[in-house]
Design an enzyme around this catalytic site. Structure first.
Site, mmCIF file in Angstrom:
data_model
loop_
_atom_site.group_PDB
_atom_site.id
_atom_site.type_symbol
_atom_site.label_atom_id
_atom_site.label_comp_id
_atom_site.label_asym_id
_atom_site.label_seq_id
_atom_site.Cartn_x
_atom_site.Cartn_y
_atom_site.Cartn_z
ATOM 1 N N CYS A 58 0.837 -1.203 0.000
ATOM 2 C CA CYS A 58 0.000 0.000 0.000
ATOM 3 C C CYS A 58 0.873 1.255 0.000
ATOM 4 O O CYS A 58 1.584 1.515 0.969
ATOM 5 C CB CYS A 58 -0.911 -0.047 1.227
ATOM 6 S SG CYS A 58 -1.712 1.497 1.638
ATOM 7 N N CYS A 61 0.356 3.671 2.901
ATOM 8 C CA CYS A 61 0.855 3.037 4.126
ATOM 9 C C CYS A 61 2.366 3.196 4.211
ATOM 10 O O CYS A 61 2.933 3.486 5.271
ATOM 11 C CB CYS A 61 0.512 1.550 4.164
ATOM 12 S SG CYS A 61 -1.247 1.188 4.121
#
Length: 136
Positions: A58, A61
């Site tokens: 991600c 992230c």
């Protein structure tokens, strides 16, 4: 605000870039037992838990990971956890994770707040609010 949604693990889109997701005072949760133990520790020590449901693939992230580690070093009175949604799929599903990152704020194992997305100012604001509520 960045969000990532679930993807098929077999798509082979792994990046070679290494991002340190765990550092500072961030604890990686590797099992339900580990989760239960960390929550028991937090309850015993009177700490609020910030649980980051994340994924290595991600982008948002990965961008937020160093900031999360930095926050964990600044705020030792809180417990910072990291849960990889791909490693603990069933557990993450039980928390109804729809996007990563998702942050849960827990007191005595109960949710007191939630943040979806890689929003640094909002994460900082929520942590400040939690600290204020603890009188710290």
């Amino acid at each position: 605000m960045g969000h990532c949604f679930s993807r098929d693990k077999s798509d082979g889109a792994d990046s070679d870039e290494a991002v340190e997701f765990v550092g500072g005072n961030v604890h990686r949760v590797t099992s339900k037992e580990d989760w239960d133990q960390r929550l028991s520790e937090a309850k015993r020590d009177g700490k609020i838990v910030i649980a980051n449901f994340s994924a290595t693939w991600c982008g948002p992230c990965r961008i937020l990971a160093p900031f999360y580690c930095e926050l964990s070093e600044k705020h030792a009175s809180l417990m910072f956890l990291l849960i990889d949604v791909d490693e603990l799929t069933d557990f993450s599903t039980s928390w109804d994770i729809k996007a990563t990152p998702t942050f849960f704020f827990l007191k005595d194992g109960q949710q007191i707040d939630k943040l979806v997305g890689a929003n640094k100012p909002e994460l900082q604001k929520k942590i400040t609010g939690v600290l204020d509520s603890m009188g710290k």
